[in-house]
Scaffold this active site. Sequence first.
Site, PDB file in Angstrom:
ATOM      1  CD  GLU A  11      10.295  11.757   1.282  1.00 43.94           C
ATOM      2  OE1 GLU A  11      11.149  11.370   2.102  1.00 43.94           O
ATOM      3  OE2 GLU A  11       9.578  12.757   1.470  1.00 43.94           O
TER       4      GLU A  11
ATOM      5  CG  HIS B  36       6.021  10.335   2.811  1.00 42.61           C
ATOM      6  ND1 HIS B  36       5.092  11.317   3.097  1.00 42.61           N
ATOM      7  CD2 HIS B  36       7.014  10.936   2.106  1.00 42.61           C
ATOM      8  CE1 HIS B  36       5.517  12.463   2.574  1.00 42.61           C
ATOM      9  NE2 HIS B  36       6.674  12.263   1.972  1.00 42.61           N
TER      10      HIS B  36
ATOM     11  CG  ASP C  75      10.227  15.843   0.145  1.00 44.83           C
ATOM     12  OD1 ASP C  75       9.265  15.360  -0.458  1.00 44.83           O
ATOM     13  OD2 ASP C  75      10.186  16.121   1.366  1.00 44.83           O
TER      14      ASP C  75
END
Length: 346
Positions: free
Chosen positions: A9, A176, A299
């Site tokens: 991600e 998301h 992230d």
Amino acid sequence: MKLKRIAVEEAFVTEEIAQEWKKVLASKFVEPGFRMMGQTILGDDPGAALVHSRLLDIGAGRLAQMDADGIDVAVLSITSPGVQVFDAVTATRLAYEANDVLAAAARAHPTRLAGLAAVAPHYPQGAAQELERAANNLGMKGFLINSHTMGEYLDDQKFWPIFEAAQALDMPLYLHPREPAPSMVAPFMDYGLYFAGFGFAVETSLHAMRLIMCGLFDQFPRLKIVLGHMGEGLPFWLQRIDNRYLLQVKIGAVRKLPRLPSEYFRDNFVISTSGVMSAPALKLSLEVLGEDRIMFAADYPYESVQEGVEFLDTVDITEAQRQKIYCGNAERIFRLNPSDTVQVLS
Ligand code: CA
């Protein structure tokens, strides 16, 4: 043996999308949550400027940072809220262009970078077509949607051409987070609760539950949905969700589904660790979902990659579990092994 670390991600943005965000933020019709987000992602302070410059770089600077952080492969996607705050025509065009940019970066560094396509959900037929192009021509490994689009959720059947294409192409949807929808954002605006620590998870877990309860997975049983942030809290809730669902079915308050909500979650969802560095949360998720349904995500550039890596390097799980979470599960779910890669046409 050296661990291969795949992070699933990892965010980027194109300058064109960032410029279009500025126009939306300057308009009086901007969604309240996005107005708050704008100060975070496009603010003038040095922190926001650094994040923005990192988002724009999916070339040499990104690879150098991955080397420094010990990340072998980054699965990249357009950062939240992506194109979903634009009108459908602009969103469709900018998603298409961003997918070309991302595919070029992945082609330039095929062993280091992979991509999840952006789509404009509010033009479902166009999104389905773009998924086909992303899978067959661009070599994308899945696609990403940032929760609600102008307050609408994907359980609405007008969006289902997207799921039909996703299942046919075996393209996982990364659902998301973004800030809560305009219809419920007001009580989140105090104390910063709309943001990533809480409001994002409320919004996105609600979206996931809407997908389960609407019967989507009976229609498309092979769909794969990825949730970040240790499943946005849902692994913790599953027993209670089933328990109260059964009561509601018994009294006729909700429609009975062929399977329990938790069964859809276990079969059709996988989760990533993105931004959650909590051993109890990881262990609960392992116990509830098993070691084949959890992937690592850093992230970047929002979280400390070092913190995420240090957590998963040292947390008290088995080495086999660590290997699956860092690499094996992502390779299987996103078909990242070179031998599994689809032929890229362009
Ligand atoms: Ca993220």
